[in-house]
Design a protein around this motif. Structure first.
Motif, PDB file in Angstrom:
ATOM      1  N   UNK A 159      13.652  -6.955   9.752  1.00 54.53           N
ATOM      2  CA  UNK A 159      13.934  -8.172   8.978  1.00 54.53           C
ATOM      3  C   UNK A 159      15.418  -8.506   9.003  1.00 54.53           C
ATOM      4  N   UNK A 160      16.279  -7.478   8.968  1.00 48.62           N
ATOM      5  CA  UNK A 160      17.721  -7.708   9.024  1.00 48.62           C
ATOM      6  C   UNK A 160      18.119  -8.338  10.367  1.00 48.62           C
ATOM      7  N   UNK A 161      17.499  -7.873  11.459  1.00 43.04           N
ATOM      8  CA  UNK A 161      17.790  -8.425  12.784  1.00 43.04           C
ATOM      9  C   UNK A 161      17.356  -9.888  12.873  1.00 43.04           C
ATOM     10  N   UNK A 162      16.172 -10.194  12.338  1.00 44.58           N
ATOM     11  CA  UNK A 162      15.699 -11.580  12.314  1.00 44.58           C
ATOM     12  C   UNK A 162      16.660 -12.448  11.503  1.00 44.58           C
ATOM     13  N   UNK A 163      17.078 -11.954  10.367  1.00 43.91           N
ATOM     14  CA  UNK A 163      18.043 -12.636   9.502  1.00 43.91           C
ATOM     15  C   UNK A 163      19.322 -12.938  10.277  1.00 43.91           C
ATOM     16  N   UNK A 164      19.843 -11.949  10.996  1.00 47.26           N
ATOM     17  CA  UNK A 164      21.086 -12.098  11.750  1.00 47.26           C
ATOM     18  C   UNK A 164      20.976 -13.223  12.784  1.00 47.26           C
ATOM     19  N   UNK A 165      19.889 -13.212  13.553  1.00 47.28           N
ATOM     20  CA  UNK A 165      19.701 -14.221  14.599  1.00 47.28           C
ATOM     21  C   UNK A 165      19.624 -15.620  13.996  1.00 47.28           C
ATOM     22  N   UNK A 166      18.859 -15.770  12.921  1.00 47.00           N
ATOM     23  CA  UNK A 166      18.723 -17.084  12.281  1.00 47.00           C
ATOM     24  C   UNK A 166      20.065 -17.550  11.707  1.00 47.00           C
ATOM     25  N   UNK A 189      15.743  -4.675   0.734  1.00 44.55           N
ATOM     26  CA  UNK A 189      16.061  -5.898  -0.017  1.00 44.55           C
ATOM     27  C   UNK A 189      17.524  -6.278   0.148  1.00 44.55           C
ATOM     28  N   UNK A 190      18.425  -5.325  -0.040  1.00 47.07           N
ATOM     29  CA  UNK A 190      19.855  -5.664   0.030  1.00 47.07           C
ATOM     30  C   UNK A 190      20.282  -5.942   1.467  1.00 47.07           C
ATOM     31  N   UNK A 191      19.504  -5.439   2.418  1.00 46.73           N
ATOM     32  CA  UNK A 191      19.808  -5.701   3.823  1.00 46.73           C
ATOM     33  C   UNK A 191      19.764  -7.178   4.165  1.00 46.73           C
ATOM     34  N   UNK A 192      19.128  -7.987   3.330  1.00 45.02           N
ATOM     35  CA  UNK A 192      19.084  -9.422   3.579  1.00 45.02           C
ATOM     36  C   UNK A 192      20.449 -10.091   3.362  1.00 45.02           C
ATOM     37  N   UNK A 193      21.381  -9.380   2.720  1.00 44.06           N
ATOM     38  CA  UNK A 193      22.742  -9.902   2.567  1.00 44.06           C
ATOM     39  C   UNK A 193      23.696  -9.339   3.613  1.00 44.06           C
ATOM     40  N   UNK A 194      23.254  -8.302   4.347  1.00 40.78           N
ATOM     41  CA  UNK A 194      24.143  -7.616   5.280  1.00 40.78           C
ATOM     42  C   UNK A 194      24.653  -8.507   6.416  1.00 40.78           C
ATOM     43  N   UNK A 195      23.801  -9.293   7.101  1.00 42.88           N
ATOM     44  CA  UNK A 195      24.331 -10.128   8.178  1.00 42.88           C
ATOM     45  C   UNK A 195      25.443 -11.069   7.705  1.00 42.88           C
ATOM     46  N   UNK A 196      25.291 -11.632   6.518  1.00 42.19           N
ATOM     47  CA  UNK A 196      26.318 -12.542   6.005  1.00 42.19           C
ATOM     48  C   UNK A 196      27.628 -11.818   5.755  1.00 42.19           C
TER      49      UNK A 196
END
Length: 504
Positions: free
Chosen positions: A458-465, A403-410
């Motif tokens: 999911x974190x990798x997908x988040x990063x690319x987007x 869940x928290x990994x969704x904030x990691x790319x930012x």
């Protein structure tokens, strides 16, 4: 046994209350309460930071994982070392941004760095959700200890509620500095407990030495010492270990309470010193895994096959009452100190970044009250999630990190790439959660990447987007970009230090 448990708990909480200090009591502000007045030196920062290495997840969760699965418990070694390598670079940058802009919460950083107060609200809500899942680990562990102390006469639900009330009472009356002092006590006790058990465990299971425990475990359960562990069909192979460890390491310092902890440090140098030496703490996992293997050798059978209770059951079966009390009391503090920080951070996020934008005239006193009251609600949600929870502490931990990994790319892009935009971050978070939670996405990952940790995918997908959308949306204001990139007066060592060092 019960007397020893009580003495250990009273010692830890009393020293935590003393640690809060008269100065803090006189200045009861959100800054003092939430980030310790930004004056945690190397030693105190060591203990509050180490409190995140040695929680009940480490002692009960990893020993239980070793008891049930074997080698997959090695995840603890890998994730801690990788986390501190990343923290050495990231945490001083977080500290610098916090000093420069007077930030208190992680969501403050999102709002300031991307020039979008609304993004602070989004980050605050995601952070609170991840923290509540993380609190489950502490409540599951505390409830097991409460049941042990009361001789199993209490239902699981009642034990969880009592655990939550104790945790809330501690953090409500104290703050971050109190949690740091309590963490110091429990870390010392944890070392004593691990050394005591490791030094005596061989004799309890008929082994000639500590290393002989591993030999006997391998003979009794072939494959226990190598991946995928006891069950050859388990998905916990080398790819699972690598992707899970990387997911934990990348998400670790993105947790709001660790962001807040970075703000609380006295200097960037104090943070770096800790990051250099604290991976040594992970060596204690060798002994914790040893205890899990010993429990398996001893034929330990916790109630309902609950792997989280394997170590407590083993100690109860094989050791005298005073040792049981010492282990249980220390376990209580191992959950209390980190759990208190988690709830404290949730309250800070809610007040500053959810209520704050709606009530801009909120006074310091009112903000402190809202923070404390909101924690009760978050504690209640955590209790609701915990009741009936039968999964391992390791599984709960991985859910929280996903869940928290969704904030990691930012966070990483916020310090590395000036072009990152608020809209890009939002798009990344939304698509990342779809990749993590949507049934069709789970089916795709299970088919094509079956051994991979879903949170890392999911974190990798988040990063690319995030990158793609940032490229086609307007650049953030330069004053916002400066939060993560420009050097300023806050980078210089605090007044009164022996040298003016720039923590670049």
């Amino acid at each position: 046994m019960t007397l020893v448990i009580a003495l250990v708990i009273v010692l830890g909480t009393a020293l935590g209350a003393v640690g809060y200090g008269r100065r803090a009591t006189r200045r009861a502000t959100v800054t003092e309460w939430a980030v310790g007045g930004r004056r945690l030196g190397t030693l105190l920062f060591w203990f509050i930071n180490a409190g995140e290495v040695y929680t009940t997840f480490a002692v009960l969760g990893i020993s239980g994982y070793a008891w049930a699965l074997g080698a997959p418990a090695y995840l603890a070694f890998c994730s801690v070392s990788l986390s501190y390598a990343i923290g050495y670079w990231l945490m001083p940058k977080v500290w610098r941004a916090g000093r420069k802009k007077g930030l208190i919460t992680q969501a403050d950083f999102f709002a300031a760095r991307f020039g979008a107060p609304w993004l602070g609200v989004v980050a605050g809500l995601v952070g609170i959700a991840a923290l509540i899942v993380y609190v489950q680990i502490q409540l599951v562990s505390l409830s097991l200890i409460v049941q042990l102390a009361l001789g199993g006469s209490l239902s699981t639900t009642a034990a969880v509620i009592i655990a939550a009330v104790v945790m809330l009472a501690f953090v409500y009356l104290a703050g971050l500095r109190s949690a740091a002092f309590a963490a110091a006590v429990k870390d010392v006790l944890m070392v004593v407990v691990v050394v005591l058990l490791a030094a005596t465990v061989a004799g309890k299971v008929g082994a000639a030495s500590v290393f002989d425990v591993f030999r006997l475990a391998e003979e009794a359960h072939p494959g226990i010492g190598k991946l995928p562990g006891v069950d050859p069909a388990s998905p916990t192979g080398p790819i699972w270990l690598m992707t899970s460890a990387l997911n934990v390491a990348l998400g670790n310092w993105v947790f709001p309470h660790l962001f807040q902890m970075s703000y609380a440090a006295k200097s960037g140098q104090a943070i770096r010193r800790n990051a250099v030496w604290q991976p040594l703490y992970s060596l204690a996992y060798f002994f914790i895994i040893l205890l899990g293997f010993a429990a398996l050798l001893a034929g330990t059978q916790p109630a309902d096959g609950n792997m989280n209770a394997a170590l407590l059951q083993f100690v109860t079966d094989r050791y005298p009452g005073w040792v049981i009390g010492l282990v249980a009391g220390t376990g209580f503090l191992l959950a209390l100190a980190p759990g208190s920080v988690l709830l404290l951070t949730s309250g800070s996020l809610f007040t500053r970044n959810v209520v704050g934008p709606l009530r801009k005239s909120l006074s310091e006193r009112s903000a402190l009250l809202v923070s404390r009251v909101s924690m009760v609600g978050f504690g209640a949600v955590a209790v609701w999630l915990t009741v009936g929870q039968s999964g391992s502490l390791v599984d709960i931990l991985l859910y929280a990190y996903s869940a928290i990994g969704m904030l990691a790319p930012a966070v990483f892009l916020g310090f590395l790439w000036r072009r990152t935009t608020a809209v890009g971050v939002l798009a990344g978070i939304v698509v990342g959660f779809v990749a993590l939670l949507a049934p069709f996405a789970k089916d795709v990952w299970a088919t094509h990447l079956p051994a991979w940790e879903p949170g890392l995918i999911a974190m990798a997908v988040n990063f690319v987007v995030t990158v793609l959308v940032s490229l086609v949306t307007p650049r953030p204001p330069e004053r916002a970009v400066a939060v993560g990139h420009a050097l300023g007066a806050a980078d210089v060592a605090p007044a009164g230090s022996s040298r003016a060092t720039v923590d670049a």
